[in-house]
Design a protein around this motif. Sequence first.
Motif, PDB file in Angstrom:
ATOM      1  N   LEU A  63      10.492  -1.277   5.324  1.00 18.84           N
ATOM      2  CA  LEU A  63      11.703  -1.251   5.726  1.00 18.84           C
ATOM      3  C   LEU A  63      12.482  -0.599   4.680  1.00 18.84           C
ATOM      4  N   SER A  64      12.275  -0.542   3.460  1.00 24.50           N
ATOM      5  CA  SER A  64      12.824   0.127   2.270  1.00 24.50           C
ATOM      6  C   SER A  64      12.307   1.567   2.262  1.00 24.50           C
ATOM      7  N   TRP A  65      11.004   1.989   2.953  1.00 24.77           N
ATOM      8  CA  TRP A  65      10.582   3.079   2.775  1.00 24.77           C
ATOM      9  C   TRP A  65      11.341   4.029   3.863  1.00 24.77           C
ATOM     10  N   LEU A  66      11.726   3.241   5.238  1.00 27.62           N
ATOM     11  CA  LEU A  66      12.412   3.856   6.369  1.00 27.62           C
ATOM     12  C   LEU A  66      13.896   4.132   5.748  1.00 27.62           C
ATOM     13  N   GLY A  67      14.397   3.322   4.985  1.00 25.68           N
ATOM     14  CA  GLY A  67      15.744   3.446   4.443  1.00 25.68           C
ATOM     15  C   GLY A  67      15.958   4.490   3.156  1.00 25.68           C
ATOM     16  N   ASP A  68      14.758   4.922   2.827  1.00 33.33           N
ATOM     17  CA  ASP A  68      14.864   5.841   1.669  1.00 33.33           C
ATOM     18  C   ASP A  68      15.436   5.232   0.561  1.00 33.33           C
ATOM     19  N   ASP A  69      15.037   3.969   0.155  1.00 31.12           N
ATOM     20  CA  ASP A  69      15.567   3.107  -0.878  1.00 31.12           C
ATOM     21  C   ASP A  69      14.434   3.059  -1.766  1.00 31.12           C
ATOM     22  N   THR A  70      14.460   3.844  -2.761  1.00 31.69           N
ATOM     23  CA  THR A  70      13.368   3.968  -3.832  1.00 31.69           C
ATOM     24  C   THR A  70      13.394   2.757  -4.702  1.00 31.69           C
ATOM     25  N   GLY A  71      14.436   2.160  -5.169  1.00 29.71           N
ATOM     26  CA  GLY A  71      14.479   1.143  -5.836  1.00 29.71           C
ATOM     27  C   GLY A  71      13.785  -0.197  -5.071  1.00 29.71           C
ATOM     28  N   ALA A  72      14.234  -0.302  -3.922  1.00 31.31           N
ATOM     29  CA  ALA A  72      13.570  -1.346  -3.302  1.00 31.31           C
ATOM     30  C   ALA A  72      12.400  -1.203  -3.025  1.00 31.31           C
ATOM     31  N   MET A  73      11.908   0.080  -2.678  1.00 33.56           N
ATOM     32  CA  MET A  73      10.545   0.424  -2.678  1.00 33.56           C
ATOM     33  C   MET A  73       9.522  -0.100  -3.836  1.00 33.56           C
ATOM     34  N   ALA A  74      10.127   0.263  -5.182  1.00 33.52           N
ATOM     35  CA  ALA A  74       9.281   0.065  -6.218  1.00 33.52           C
ATOM     36  C   ALA A  74       9.484  -1.679  -6.578  1.00 33.52           C
ATOM     37  N   ILE A  75      10.431  -2.423  -6.089  1.00 30.32           N
ATOM     38  CA  ILE A  75      10.321  -3.791  -6.209  1.00 30.32           C
ATOM     39  C   ILE A  75       9.559  -4.543  -5.229  1.00 30.32           C
ATOM     40  N   PHE A  76       9.562  -4.027  -3.883  1.00 31.51           N
ATOM     41  CA  PHE A  76       8.595  -4.612  -2.926  1.00 31.51           C
ATOM     42  C   PHE A  76       7.074  -4.329  -3.155  1.00 31.51           C
ATOM     43  N   GLY A  77       6.915  -3.147  -3.609  1.00 25.83           N
ATOM     44  CA  GLY A  77       5.517  -2.498  -3.958  1.00 25.83           C
ATOM     45  C   GLY A  77       5.146  -3.486  -5.091  1.00 25.83           C
ATOM     46  N   GLY A  78       5.957  -3.610  -6.011  1.00 23.98           N
ATOM     47  CA  GLY A  78       5.595  -4.598  -7.292  1.00 23.98           C
ATOM     48  C   GLY A  78       5.187  -6.099  -6.692  1.00 23.98           C
ATOM     49  N   LEU A  79       6.113  -6.506  -5.820  1.00 22.76           N
ATOM     50  CA  LEU A  79       5.863  -7.714  -5.293  1.00 22.76           C
ATOM     51  C   LEU A  79       4.719  -7.892  -4.532  1.00 22.76           C
ATOM     52  N   PHE A  80       4.312  -6.783  -3.592  1.00 22.38           N
ATOM     53  CA  PHE A  80       3.211  -6.930  -2.767  1.00 22.38           C
ATOM     54  C   PHE A  80       1.926  -6.896  -3.731  1.00 22.38           C
ATOM     55  N   LEU A  81       1.809  -6.054  -4.865  1.00 20.50           N
ATOM     56  CA  LEU A  81       0.616  -5.976  -5.694  1.00 20.50           C
ATOM     57  C   LEU A  81       0.531  -7.437  -6.484  1.00 20.50           C
ATOM     58  N   LEU A  82       1.518  -8.204  -6.868  1.00 17.35           N
ATOM     59  CA  LEU A  82       1.595  -9.418  -7.398  1.00 17.35           C
ATOM     60  C   LEU A  82       1.096 -10.461  -6.370  1.00 17.35           C
ATOM     61  N   ALA A  83       1.638 -10.456  -5.207  1.00 26.39           N
ATOM     62  CA  ALA A  83       1.239 -11.124  -4.195  1.00 26.39           C
ATOM     63  C   ALA A  83      -0.371 -10.980  -3.832  1.00 26.39           C
ATOM     64  N   VAL A  84      -0.990  -9.802  -3.708  1.00 30.97           N
ATOM     65  CA  VAL A  84      -2.164  -9.321  -3.585  1.00 30.97           C
ATOM     66  C   VAL A  84      -3.175 -10.001  -4.401  1.00 30.97           C
ATOM     67  N   SER A  85      -2.866  -9.904  -5.771  1.00 30.28           N
ATOM     68  CA  SER A  85      -3.554 -10.355  -6.821  1.00 30.28           C
ATOM     69  C   SER A  85      -3.698 -11.974  -7.138  1.00 30.28           C
ATOM     70  N   LEU A  86      -2.349 -12.652  -6.695  1.00 31.07           N
ATOM     71  CA  LEU A  86      -2.431 -14.092  -6.906  1.00 31.07           C
ATOM     72  C   LEU A  86      -3.316 -14.542  -5.308  1.00 31.07           C
ATOM     73  N   VAL A  87      -2.824 -14.046  -4.355  1.00 28.95           N
ATOM     74  CA  VAL A  87      -3.939 -14.648  -3.159  1.00 28.95           C
ATOM     75  C   VAL A  87      -5.269 -14.537  -3.296  1.00 28.95           C
ATOM     76  N   SER A  88      -5.690 -13.375  -3.853  1.00 28.04           N
ATOM     77  CA  SER A  88      -7.049 -13.003  -3.875  1.00 28.04           C
ATOM     78  C   SER A  88      -7.481 -14.283  -5.019  1.00 28.04           C
ATOM     79  N   LEU A  89      -6.900 -14.588  -6.204  1.00 24.06           N
ATOM     80  CA  LEU A  89      -7.259 -15.363  -7.222  1.00 24.06           C
ATOM     81  C   LEU A  89      -7.181 -16.616  -6.655  1.00 24.06           C
ATOM     82  N   PHE A  90      -6.271 -17.098  -5.986  1.00 23.44           N
ATOM     83  CA  PHE A  90      -6.186 -18.449  -5.320  1.00 23.44           C
ATOM     84  C   PHE A  90      -7.128 -18.517  -4.264  1.00 23.44           C
ATOM     85  N   ALA A  91      -7.531 -17.557  -3.519  1.00 23.15           N
ATOM     86  CA  ALA A  91      -8.555 -17.465  -2.435  1.00 23.15           C
ATOM     87  C   ALA A  91      -9.859 -17.742  -3.108  1.00 23.15           C
TER      88      ALA A  91
END
Length: 104
Positions: A63-91
């Motif tokens: 959604l932030s990519w569609l809205g051309d919001d680079t700040g939100a893209m950086a935040i949600f991209g970072g949150l996604f990387l954090l979520a992927v690493s934590l979900v992998s660790l917990f799994a």
Amino acid sequence: MNTLDVAGTLSWIFLLGIFVKVVSTVVGVKHRASPFLPPGMGDLVWWLSKLSALLVCICAFALSWLGDDTGAMAIFGGLFLLAVSLVSLFAMKRIKGEGPGPSL
């Protein structure tokens, strides 16, 4: 499909993901050591709780990519990387039997 249709669909998927995350987290916390969940449902609730976080991060990034919001893209991209690493660790901990709840 135009951009507005895609954004609307992503918004609904985002809201559904938030709903699934909240419900699965509440059910998981409430019935952590409870025999009231049918066999196998504890694993389903656990996985829904973890995977819905990934879905929400992906939708927010898109959604932030569609809205051309680079700040939100950086935040949600970072949150996604954090979520992927934590979900992998917990799994991995759960599969090894070291994490909370029944192992797979």
